[in-house]
Write an enzyme that holds these catalytic residues in place. Sequence first.
Site, PDB file in Angstrom:
ATOM      1  N   GLY A  97      21.594  -8.073  14.979  1.00 17.39           N
ATOM      2  CA  GLY A  97      20.583  -7.808  13.974  1.00 17.39           C
ATOM      3  C   GLY A  97      19.681  -6.672  14.422  1.00 17.39           C
ATOM      4  O   GLY A  97      19.437  -6.500  15.624  1.00 17.39           O
ATOM      5  N   GLU A 102      14.883 -11.371  12.369  1.00 11.41           N
ATOM      6  CA  GLU A 102      14.747 -10.033  11.770  1.00 11.41           C
ATOM      7  C   GLU A 102      13.571  -9.966  10.800  1.00 11.41           C
ATOM      8  O   GLU A 102      12.835  -8.986  10.775  1.00 11.41           O
ATOM      9  CB  GLU A 102      16.035  -9.627  11.038  1.00 11.41           C
ATOM     10  CG  GLU A 102      17.244  -9.466  11.933  1.00 11.41           C
ATOM     11  CD  GLU A 102      16.958  -8.694  13.199  1.00 11.41           C
ATOM     12  OE1 GLU A 102      16.201  -7.705  13.164  1.00 11.41           O
ATOM     13  OE2 GLU A 102      17.486  -9.098  14.241  1.00 11.41           O
ATOM     14  N   HIS A 105      10.374  -9.403  12.545  1.00  9.40           N
ATOM     15  CA  HIS A 105      10.130  -8.012  12.952  1.00  9.40           C
ATOM     16  C   HIS A 105       9.363  -7.261  11.870  1.00  9.40           C
ATOM     17  O   HIS A 105       8.536  -6.409  12.162  1.00  9.40           O
ATOM     18  CB  HIS A 105      11.456  -7.278  13.196  1.00  9.40           C
ATOM     19  CG  HIS A 105      12.005  -7.434  14.587  1.00  9.40           C
ATOM     20  ND1 HIS A 105      11.323  -7.017  15.705  1.00  9.40           N
ATOM     21  CD2 HIS A 105      13.184  -7.934  15.041  1.00  9.40           C
ATOM     22  CE1 HIS A 105      12.054  -7.255  16.784  1.00  9.40           C
ATOM     23  NE2 HIS A 105      13.192  -7.823  16.416  1.00  9.40           N
TER      24      HIS A 105
HETATM   25 NI    NI Z   1      14.739  -8.376  17.659  1.00  9.22          NI
END
Ligand code: NI
Length: 177
Positions: A46, A134, A137
């Site tokens: 990812g 993800e 993030h």
């Molecule tokens: Ni990461």
Amino acid sequence: MSIRTILTQEDPTLYKVCHPVTRFDGRLADLLDDLRETLTEANGVGLAAPQVGILRRAVVVVPDPEKDEMIELVNPEILAQEGEEEDWEGCLSLPGMWGRVKRPKWVKIRAQDRNGNWFETEGADLAARCFCHELEHLEGHMYDEHADRLYTAEELDEILANEEGQGGKPKKRRRRR
Ligand code: NI
């Protein structure tokens, strides 16, 4: 297409909240192509746009490493989640480190594709972990915030070898996000 540099822990870009994608144009397509190429080169599962310095809500994930199929999520949101599971997690932006993190066992996601069409997808276990990692993030957060401590690759190898020695299942080589 080009391989972009993956930012690491010290970079302040990783801790900023990303903006929604509003234009589904050639620049977005280039970004997604570059994320794909960069993730493939890094052999990860990812990669989020902020990890290559772009504060936009776009990620690519490999939900099932056996299949190596990559999916693109633009403006992704979690619609539903169930259960909880703790497992090892790593990140391409924290090279060489691993931590144990609790994540939902199952999640349902809504996202747009590179043309702006909304779709839904779901994933359990590793896929759910990858989606959550993800999406985090995009909020400027990293998995180490949830881990009691981080382990080096050598420490992780030793722990996994001990588990196997005690009759645990052999573990596949871990891949990062
Ligand atoms: Ni990461």
